[in-house]
Design a protein around this motif. Structure first.
Motif, mmCIF file in Angstrom:
data_model
loop_
_atom_site.group_PDB
_atom_site.id
_atom_site.type_symbol
_atom_site.label_atom_id
_atom_site.label_comp_id
_atom_site.label_asym_id
_atom_site.label_seq_id
_atom_site.Cartn_x
_atom_site.Cartn_y
_atom_site.Cartn_z
ATOM 1 N N SER A 279 41.767 -8.296 127.494
ATOM 2 C CA SER A 279 40.860 -7.521 128.338
ATOM 3 C C SER A 279 39.529 -8.251 128.521
ATOM 4 C CB SER A 279 40.606 -6.138 127.716
ATOM 5 O OG SER A 279 41.806 -5.414 127.583
ATOM 6 N N VAL A 280 38.802 -7.864 129.563
ATOM 7 C CA VAL A 280 37.554 -8.549 129.920
ATOM 8 C C VAL A 280 36.459 -7.518 130.178
ATOM 9 C CG1 VAL A 280 36.425 -10.061 131.608
ATOM 10 C CG2 VAL A 280 38.815 -10.483 130.960
ATOM 11 N N ILE A 281 35.263 -7.788 129.649
ATOM 12 C CA ILE A 281 34.081 -6.974 129.947
ATOM 13 C C ILE A 281 33.051 -7.880 130.624
ATOM 14 C CG2 ILE A 281 32.183 -5.600 128.994
ATOM 15 C CD1 ILE A 281 34.024 -4.919 126.626
ATOM 16 N N ILE A 282 32.622 -7.507 131.820
ATOM 17 C CA ILE A 282 31.553 -8.226 132.525
ATOM 18 C C ILE A 282 30.314 -7.340 132.491
ATOM 19 C CG2 ILE A 282 30.822 -9.346 134.649
ATOM 20 C CD1 ILE A 282 33.291 -10.655 133.562
ATOM 21 N N ASP A 283 29.283 -7.776 131.780
ATOM 22 C CA ASP A 283 28.073 -6.959 131.600
ATOM 23 C C ASP A 283 26.969 -7.461 132.526
ATOM 24 O OD1 ASP A 283 25.940 -5.446 130.722
ATOM 25 O OD2 ASP A 283 26.456 -5.645 128.596
#
Length: 374
Positions: A279-283
């Motif tokens: 999974s990927v989180i772009i903040d």
């Protein structure tokens, strides 16, 4: 009147005005000086500025000669000191957050306008650099996530079996969030979105996403369309709702920010640990503290197979269109303060007053005045 355009620092690809915008300004009877190489990273070399009617000069020559200096990022305080005392400084200084710079402008009796302070009113929409750059960021964040995700975005029916669509969670449904929703939907993802503002629900649904609702959010009509800080009870219920959705998501894009304050914490460490590997989180709020507990500004952190990307100046990765949009916002604002080729500061105008950090050492923007008096 002379307007100077400075080259942005290392790491910044945008420029305050592209040659077409410079041509517009010159048609008002204004002279324009451009620092050598200012538009190079936006694919606008010096000859294009010269064809538009500008003169190419060194940085020091521009600082010393200009009646108004245009930038995107703030220069050093030493450089501000090299400007003419009566010169006007226009840029995006993050004045509410960058308080040391703001205080220095006031103490040195400078006149400065910071474009992120433009009021969020219908009349000021054409000058709203935050919305323009948020559009770029929301779009590019999805493309970045798609590149990092180890699977497809859309659903596929193939001879090798079915591929289910990626599940995307957007936190914050302002301009960046709505653009992220629209781009994710175009790529075929299933999209969920959360925002504390009730007005955002209709916009989210109109783009084909599902709205994650947590009742009891506090809103402030005087906040200019921004989210406001919430009470402890709401924050706890919000975190549980986000945790539940996040643990089932392939991608999270966070966009929530409060002007002049640290970004709200929306994604806890336990939530990251509950997400699926890959999974990927772009903040997008990394520069103001981040919406994720594990975010590191301008870095990618991997925890338990989940990548957390703290983006820095994502708008600068599309320098041509970002500069074009930025320049158009600047042109519309400059029309308010330049009349017949001369500077004309009318502080009776709510946009002019609201955008002005300080004038000759006095705080003008009500938001800045409130900040320095607390």
């Amino acid at each position: 009147m002379i307007i100077g355009i400075l080259k942005e620092p290392v790491g910044e690809s945008r420029v305050a005005l592209l040659p077409d915008s410079v041509k517009n300004v010159i048609s008002w009877g204004v002279s324009v000086l451009v620092e050598y190489g200012a538009g190079a990273k936006s694919y606008s070399p010096d000859p294009l500025y010269q064809e538009a009617g500008a003169e190419m000069k060194s940085r020091l020559e521009i600082l010393q000669a200009s009646d108004m200096v245009l930038t995107i990022n703030p220069p050093s305080l030493e450089e501000v000191g090299r400007m003419k005392p009566e010169a006007v400084f226009l840029g995006q200084f993050n004045a509410l957050f960058n308080q040391e710079f703001t205080q220095s402008l006031i103490q040195n009796q400078r006149t400065a306008f910071s474009m992120e302070l433009v009021p969020r009113t219908t009349r000021a929409q054409s000058m709203d650099v935050l919305s323009s750059m948020a559009t770029v960021m929301g779009y590019k964040a999805v493309l970045m996530a798609a590149n990092l995700l180890p699977r497809f975005f859309p659903m596929f029916m193939t001879a090798a079996g079915s591929i289910s669509p990626a599940r995307v969670l957007i936190l914050g449904a302002g301009v960046a969030g709505l653009q992220a929703i629209a781009t994710s939907r175009r790529l075929g993802a299933t999209v969920f979105a959360f925002d504390v503002r009730a007005a955002a629900k209709e916009e989210v649904l109109s783009l084909g996403a599902k709205f994650v609702e947590v009742e009891g959010a506090k809103e402030d009509k005087g906040a200019g369309g921004y989210a406001v800080e919430q009470d402890e009870d709401f924050l706890n219920r919000q975190k549980e709702a986000i945790h539940e959705q996040a643990s089932k998501s392939d991608i999270i894009i966070t966009t929530a920010q409060i002007p002049g304050r640290k970004a709200p914490l929306l994604v806890e460490e336990r939530t990251v640990l509950a997400m699926k590997p890959g999974s990927v989180i772009i903040d997008l709020a990394a520069s103001s503290g981040g919406n994720c507990a594990l975010t590191q500004p301008a870095q990618t952190v991997e925890v338990n197979g989940v990548r957390v990307v703290g983006v820095d100046n994502l708008a600068g990765t599309l320098p041509q269109d970002a500069s074009k949009m930025y320049g158009k916002n600047y042109l519309n604002f400059l029309k308010l303060i330049i009349k017949d080729g001369q500077l004309n500061l009318n502080f009776e105008d709510d946009i002019v007053a609201g955008t002005c950090v300080c004038h000759q050492g006095e705080a003008v923007s009500p938001r800045i005045a409130q900040l320095i008096n607390t």
